[in-house]
Each structure stands twice: as structure tokens, then as C-alpha cells.
Scaffold this motif. Sequence first.
Motif, PDB file in Angstrom:
ATOM      1  N   ILE A   1     -23.452  14.005 -24.625  1.00 48.67           N
ATOM      2  CA  ILE A   1     -24.856  14.049 -25.042  1.00 48.67           C
ATOM      3  C   ILE A   1     -25.759  13.601 -23.902  1.00 48.67           C
ATOM      4  N   PHE A   2     -25.351  12.542 -23.190  1.00 48.19           N
ATOM      5  CA  PHE A   2     -26.185  12.082 -22.079  1.00 48.19           C
ATOM      6  C   PHE A   2     -26.247  13.130 -20.971  1.00 48.19           C
ATOM      7  N   GLU A   3     -25.106  13.727 -20.632  1.00 41.59           N
ATOM      8  CA  GLU A   3     -25.095  14.768 -19.597  1.00 41.59           C
ATOM      9  C   GLU A   3     -26.009  15.931 -19.977  1.00 41.59           C
ATOM     10  N   LYS A   4     -25.945  16.330 -21.238  1.00 38.72           N
ATOM     11  CA  LYS A   4     -26.803  17.419 -21.714  1.00 38.72           C
ATOM     12  C   LYS A   4     -28.275  17.061 -21.529  1.00 38.72           C
ATOM     13  N   ARG A   5     -28.652  15.840 -21.920  1.00 43.37           N
ATOM     14  CA  ARG A   5     -30.052  15.424 -21.828  1.00 43.37           C
ATOM     15  C   ARG A   5     -30.477  15.230 -20.375  1.00 43.37           C
ATOM     16  N   LEU A   6     -29.555  14.809 -19.531  1.00 39.87           N
ATOM     17  CA  LEU A   6     -29.855  14.697 -18.104  1.00 39.87           C
ATOM     18  C   LEU A   6     -30.188  16.062 -17.521  1.00 39.87           C
ATOM     19  N   LEU A   7     -29.385  17.060 -17.839  1.00 40.43           N
ATOM     20  CA  LEU A   7     -29.638  18.415 -17.344  1.00 40.43           C
ATOM     21  C   LEU A   7     -30.994  18.928 -17.819  1.00 40.43           C
ATOM     22  N   GLU A   8     -31.334  18.639 -19.065  1.00 43.67           N
ATOM     23  CA  GLU A   8     -32.632  19.049 -19.589  1.00 43.67           C
ATOM     24  C   GLU A   8     -33.762  18.389 -18.819  1.00 43.67           C
ATOM     25  N   ALA A   9     -33.632  17.100 -18.517  1.00 38.49           N
ATOM     26  CA  ALA A   9     -34.677  16.375 -17.799  1.00 38.49           C
ATOM     27  C   ALA A   9     -34.852  16.900 -16.382  1.00 38.49           C
ATOM     28  N   LEU A  10     -33.776  17.389 -15.787  1.00 40.23           N
ATOM     29  CA  LEU A  10     -33.829  17.902 -14.420  1.00 40.23           C
ATOM     30  C   LEU A  10     -34.320  19.350 -14.347  1.00 40.23           C
ATOM     31  N   GLY A  11     -34.488  19.983 -15.508  1.00 39.40           N
ATOM     32  CA  GLY A  11     -34.904  21.380 -15.527  1.00 39.40           C
ATOM     33  C   GLY A  11     -33.761  22.361 -15.487  1.00 39.40           C
ATOM     34  N   TYR A  12     -32.539  21.865 -15.767  1.00 40.69           N
ATOM     35  CA  TYR A  12     -31.349  22.716 -15.766  1.00 40.69           C
ATOM     36  C   TYR A  12     -30.686  22.726 -17.146  1.00 40.69           C
ATOM     37  N   GLY A  13     -31.494  22.678 -18.189  1.00 40.97           N
ATOM     38  CA  GLY A  13     -30.947  22.625 -19.539  1.00 40.97           C
ATOM     39  C   GLY A  13     -30.038  23.806 -19.844  1.00 40.97           C
ATOM     40  N   LEU A  14     -28.962  23.534 -20.567  1.00 37.62           N
ATOM     41  CA  LEU A  14     -27.994  24.568 -20.914  1.00 37.62           C
ATOM     42  C   LEU A  14     -28.558  25.517 -21.972  1.00 37.62           C
ATOM     43  N   VAL A  15     -28.186  26.783 -21.860  1.00 37.14           N
ATOM     44  CA  VAL A  15     -28.522  27.765 -22.894  1.00 37.14           C
ATOM     45  C   VAL A  15     -27.415  27.693 -23.945  1.00 37.14           C
TER      46      VAL A  15
END
Length: 235
Positions: A133-147
Motif C-alpha cells: 500500500i505504501f509503495e502504491k501511494r508513493l508511486l502516486e505521489a511521484l506522478g507514476y501511479g499504477l493503472v
Amino acid sequence: MRAELNPCFILHNRSYRETSLLLDVFSRLHGRVSLVAKGARKQKNNKRALLQPGRKINIAWSMRRELGTLTLVEPCQDSRPCGAGGVLTVFYINELLVRLLHRHEPHPELFDAYEEAVDKLYDMSTEQQTLRIFEKRLLEALGYGLVLDADTGGNAIRPDRHYNYLPEQGPVPCAAANGGGLTISGRTLRALAEEEFIDESILAEAKQLMRMVLRNLLGDKPLASRELYKHSLGT
């Protein structure tokens, strides 16, 4: 620039000159900053006990260019030292932030996600769920959110199908995949989207997906936390 007392976490500390510490700090208001804690390593200085990774504190500093000076530190009332079981895991998520965050860019939502993750790591039975969950939210914050909700054709993700996940495109139905990605079930994509993991197979697939995506961002330099974790297991 002077920053008044504000909530922060120490991401990393190391010895600096004879008696000081060099700190990598994650601030809710100011993002990632580098600070010198002068005299923090002296025997009579009680700051060092507070300046440990994984512990929430309030700190103030003065900043000159890229390196600031710690001026005040206070414990947070709702804070507690990191549990022994979660130390290596906190080391891992801290290293991700040091490697991936630019300095002086505030990420208040990511700060809240980090605080939630550190708090949940007191229960090591949910460690893997907490990390995904943290990795997912980190990617979102960086602008690389998963589809995670639709494939590359715009069709809703189906839990009974498998997809080839391409980092720069998203999930491609396996029948149309051209290779180069990771085969992953629709169940796992849906679980990540909903942040609900019902079995170990979903967690295992989610871990593979996160490793692939993060590897693209981190480059060839390996994470020191992973090597330390392997060493701690004797592998």
C-alpha cells in the motif's frame, strides 16, 4: 529561511565531523530536507535519542542553500520508537524516499501515508500488505501511479483474466500482449486498487509488480536495505 517547529520523520542519519549528525529529514510541510544536528553525538546531548529513523518528532531549523542547521527538536506526544520487528522495513521505505524524492518538494499526503505505514509496522503480521500500500501511494505521489482499473484498451479489469503489465502503458490483456512486462492476474490489480489483499498469492504478485515498477525508477544501483535484509536472513 527559517522553519518553525513542524512534524517530521528522520529518514537517515550519519556521523558528521567530530560531534555532529547529518540528517535526511521528511517534513510534512517542507518535504525532504538535509540538516546538520550540531553536537548531537556528544555524551551529554539528549537529542540523539530523538533523531532516530521511524520516530515522529517536531523540529525547527534554519536553511542556507541545500543544507540547514537543526535549531530545536521536541518529541511528538503521539510518537513512539519504531518496534524492533519493523526496523529493517522502515529502513527500506526510508531508502525509497531518500532515493526518489527531490529536496524541498512538500508531499503532505505521502507524509500521512508514511506515518500510517510506520504505525502499522508494529504488527509485523501485516508487513507485506503495509508495504504494498505504501509503495502504491508513493508511486502516486511521484506522478507514476499504477493503472489498476482498466486495460490499455479502456476495458474494466476483470478478476478472472490475466494481463501483461507494461510500466509505461499499463495492463495489456494477455491475448494481445507483446511481452516485455509482467504477467499478473486481474484479481491482484483489483486488490491493489482497493488496497485489500485476501491471500498470499495476490501479495506475491503485487510484490513482483512493485519491484518491476520501482526498478525502472531506481535504476541500476541496488537498494542497501534489501542487501541488509538478505544478510539478516543468512541468505
